[in-house]
Design an enzyme around this catalytic site. Structure first.
Site, mmCIF file in Angstrom:
data_model
loop_
_atom_site.group_PDB
_atom_site.id
_atom_site.type_symbol
_atom_site.label_atom_id
_atom_site.label_comp_id
_atom_site.label_asym_id
_atom_site.label_seq_id
_atom_site.Cartn_x
_atom_site.Cartn_y
_atom_site.Cartn_z
ATOM 1 N N HIS A 17 0.801 -1.330 -0.119
ATOM 2 C CA HIS A 17 -0.027 0.135 -0.145
ATOM 3 C C HIS A 17 0.729 1.180 -0.205
ATOM 4 O O HIS A 17 0.766 2.191 -0.870
ATOM 5 C CB HIS A 17 -0.907 0.030 1.345
ATOM 6 C CG HIS A 17 -1.973 -1.067 1.403
ATOM 7 N ND1 HIS A 17 -2.123 -1.750 2.619
ATOM 8 C CD2 HIS A 17 -2.937 -1.195 0.511
ATOM 9 C CE1 HIS A 17 -3.010 -2.713 2.223
ATOM 10 N NE2 HIS A 17 -3.787 -2.288 1.233
ATOM 11 N N LYS A 41 -18.061 -5.614 7.827
ATOM 12 C CA LYS A 41 -17.028 -6.462 7.683
ATOM 13 C C LYS A 41 -16.313 -6.816 8.818
ATOM 14 O O LYS A 41 -15.773 -5.695 9.668
ATOM 15 C CB LYS A 41 -16.249 -6.020 6.625
ATOM 16 C CG LYS A 41 -16.977 -5.833 5.310
ATOM 17 C CD LYS A 41 -15.666 -6.247 4.187
ATOM 18 C CE LYS A 41 -16.272 -6.087 2.709
ATOM 19 N NZ LYS A 41 -15.492 -5.372 1.784
ATOM 20 N N ARG A 90 -1.931 -5.940 -8.742
ATOM 21 C CA ARG A 90 -0.603 -6.933 -8.363
ATOM 22 C C ARG A 90 -0.767 -8.069 -9.395
ATOM 23 O O ARG A 90 0.573 -8.247 -9.809
ATOM 24 C CB ARG A 90 -1.255 -7.696 -7.126
ATOM 25 C CG ARG A 90 -0.785 -6.668 -5.857
ATOM 26 C CD ARG A 90 -1.512 -7.192 -4.425
ATOM 27 N NE ARG A 90 -2.921 -7.081 -4.676
ATOM 28 C CZ ARG A 90 -3.736 -7.139 -3.607
ATOM 29 N NH1 ARG A 90 -3.188 -7.264 -2.623
ATOM 30 N NH2 ARG A 90 -4.905 -6.734 -3.931
ATOM 31 N N SER A 127 -3.058 -7.520 2.839
ATOM 32 C CA SER A 127 -3.471 -7.578 4.103
ATOM 33 C C SER A 127 -3.892 -8.795 4.855
ATOM 34 O O SER A 127 -3.444 -9.313 5.775
ATOM 35 C CB SER A 127 -4.234 -6.513 4.685
ATOM 36 O OG SER A 127 -3.938 -5.023 4.113
HETATM 37 P P1 ADP Z 1 -9.715 -3.931 -0.036
HETATM 38 O O1 ADP Z 1 -9.913 -4.618 1.241
HETATM 39 O O2 ADP Z 1 -10.740 -2.812 -0.493
HETATM 40 O O3 ADP Z 1 -9.550 -4.816 -1.120
HETATM 41 P P2 ADP Z 1 -7.021 -3.172 0.485
HETATM 42 O O4 ADP Z 1 -6.960 -2.201 1.687
HETATM 43 O O5 ADP Z 1 -6.507 -4.596 0.806
HETATM 44 O O6 ADP Z 1 -8.487 -2.956 0.099
HETATM 45 O O7 ADP Z 1 -6.315 -2.603 -0.729
HETATM 46 C C1 ADP Z 1 -6.632 -1.435 -1.174
HETATM 47 C C2 ADP Z 1 -5.835 -1.151 -2.438
HETATM 48 O O8 ADP Z 1 -4.407 -1.097 -2.208
HETATM 49 C C3 ADP Z 1 -5.973 -2.395 -3.391
HETATM 50 O O9 ADP Z 1 -7.252 -2.098 -4.120
HETATM 51 C C4 ADP Z 1 -4.920 -2.135 -4.235
HETATM 52 O O10 ADP Z 1 -5.349 -1.091 -5.366
HETATM 53 C C5 ADP Z 1 -3.799 -1.851 -3.562
HETATM 54 N N1 ADP Z 1 -2.911 -2.706 -2.865
HETATM 55 C C6 ADP Z 1 -3.093 -3.605 -2.011
HETATM 56 N N2 ADP Z 1 -2.100 -4.456 -1.892
HETATM 57 C C7 ADP Z 1 -1.055 -4.050 -2.806
HETATM 58 C C8 ADP Z 1 0.177 -4.459 -3.244
HETATM 59 N N3 ADP Z 1 0.689 -5.475 -2.562
HETATM 60 N N4 ADP Z 1 0.620 -3.724 -4.236
HETATM 61 C C9 ADP Z 1 0.317 -2.974 -4.817
HETATM 62 N N5 ADP Z 1 -1.086 -2.361 -4.406
HETATM 63 C C10 ADP Z 1 -1.808 -2.964 -3.428
#
Ligand code: ADP
Length: 165
Positions: A17, A41, A90, A127
């Site tokens: 992120h 959630k 990703r 995450s």
């Molecule tokens: P959600 O729960 O809405 O999917 P996340 O908090 O997991 O959201 O992730 C938010 C955004 O961050 C994702 O939609 C993606 O665009 C980006 N993201 C998450 N992990 C990565 C990563 N490892 N590399 C690049 N972008 C990422």
């Protein structure tokens, strides 16, 4: 003023992120990291904790702020005069859903989505995987900022050693 939003649940924020947020901050005048409230959630960290960690780890960027959104991200964009949604991609598995969302958001409000390819160091990182590995005592120190690592260790009970026969 070109404003972009990086939306997500950030439960918790990872180095993947942070890489996207940092790179977006070089391209736009202002970047708003928008944390989804979505109380339905189940999360490991509360909305307040997720926001606090994000504020801590983005404090070094002069043009990044952290805010919340509840409902449609396009409504947030309209209220905050944000023109662009920035998402990290990703793998091809992210693409189908992200394409639908981007097209829906453009149709709803004319908001553009810009995709940034993930740093290959973090292309496997999410995450949920971090939480799963940390739950079983795996080392996630190189995958999340130090402040997040500390909180993960506090939040997740140390795994019990295997019973000896
Ligand atoms: P959600 O729960 O809405 O999917 P996340 O908090 O997991 O959201 O992730 C938010 C955004 O961050 C994702 O939609 C993606 O665009 C980006 N993201 C998450 N992990 C990565 C990563 N490892 N590399 C690049 N972008 C990422």
């Amino acid at each position: 003023m070109r404003r972009a939003v990086c939306p997500g649940s950030f439960d918790p924020v990872t180095l993947g992120h942070l890489d996207i947020i940092g790179r977006a901050s070089l391209l736009y005048d202002e970047v708003v990291v928008a944390v989804g409230v979505n109380a339905s959630k189940k999360r490991l960290f509360s909305f307040e904790e997720r926001t606090e960690m994000l504020r801590e780890v983005t404090a070094g960027y002069g043009n990044v702020t952290v805010d919340s959104f509840d409902g449609l991200i396009v409504d947030f964009c309209r209220q905050r005069e944000v023109q662009v949604i920035v998402k990290g991609l990703r793998a091809i598995s992210d693409f189908d859903y992200e394409l639908q969302m981007a097209q829906m958001n453009h149709g709803l409000a004319g908001i553009e989505t810009m995709f940034m390819t993930t740093n290959p160091l973090y292309s496997f990182l999410s995450s949920s995987l971090v939480k799963e590995v940390a739950t079983y005592g795996g080392d996630v120190a190189g995958l999340v900022p130090e402040a997040v690592h500390r909180r993960l260790l506090e939040r997740l009970p140390a795994p019990r050693p295997l019973a000896q026969p």
